[in-house]
Enzyme design. Structure first.
Site, PDB file in Angstrom:
ATOM      1  CB  CYS A 104      -0.884  -0.072   1.198  1.00 22.84           C
ATOM      2  SG  CYS A 104      -1.717   1.598   1.488  1.00 22.84           S
ATOM      3  CB  CYS A 108       0.543   1.701   4.130  1.00 26.37           C
ATOM      4  SG  CYS A 108      -1.305   1.151   4.179  1.00 26.37           S
TER       5      CYS A 108
END
Length: 115
Positions: free
Chosen positions: A38, A41
């Site tokens: 991600c 993230c």
């Protein structure tokens, strides 16, 4: 699972989380639900580590959504990153997405109420 050295604990399942809650029932625990693949993230990870290093009143945890399905299910994680602020295992508030200023504000708000 020790709070001694690492500013961020890595939780892999519900059992570890429940053990942490039992050991620290009065502390705010933040769960950072992330995925290794991600982008957002990865972008917010340095801020999360900085906040964890500078705010010892709160317990900071990372939860890999691909490993800890039971925790993802309990906290109804739909997107990443999702930050769940808990106290005694119950959700206090949730922040979805890579919103740095909002994460910083919420952490400082919880640090203030913990002092």
């Amino acid at each position: 699972m020790s709070l001694a050295k690492e500013p961020i604990l890595e939780l892999t399942d519900m059992r570890e989380f429940e053990q942490l809650v039992r050991q620290h029932p009065d502390k705010v625990i933040i769960l950072d639900f992330f995925a290794t693949w991600c982008g957002p993230c990865k972008a917010i990870a340095p801020l999360y580590k900085e906040l964890a290093t500078n705010n010892k009143e709160i317990i900071f945890c990372k939860v890999d959504v691909d490993e800890a399905e039971d925790l993802c299910s309990k906290y109804d994680v739909k997107m990443m990153p999702t930050f769940v602020f808990t106290k005694n295992g119950e959700t206090v508030e949730t922040l979805e997405g890579c919103v740095e200023e909002e994460l910083r504000r919420k952490v400082h708000q919880h640090v203030s109420s913990a002092q």
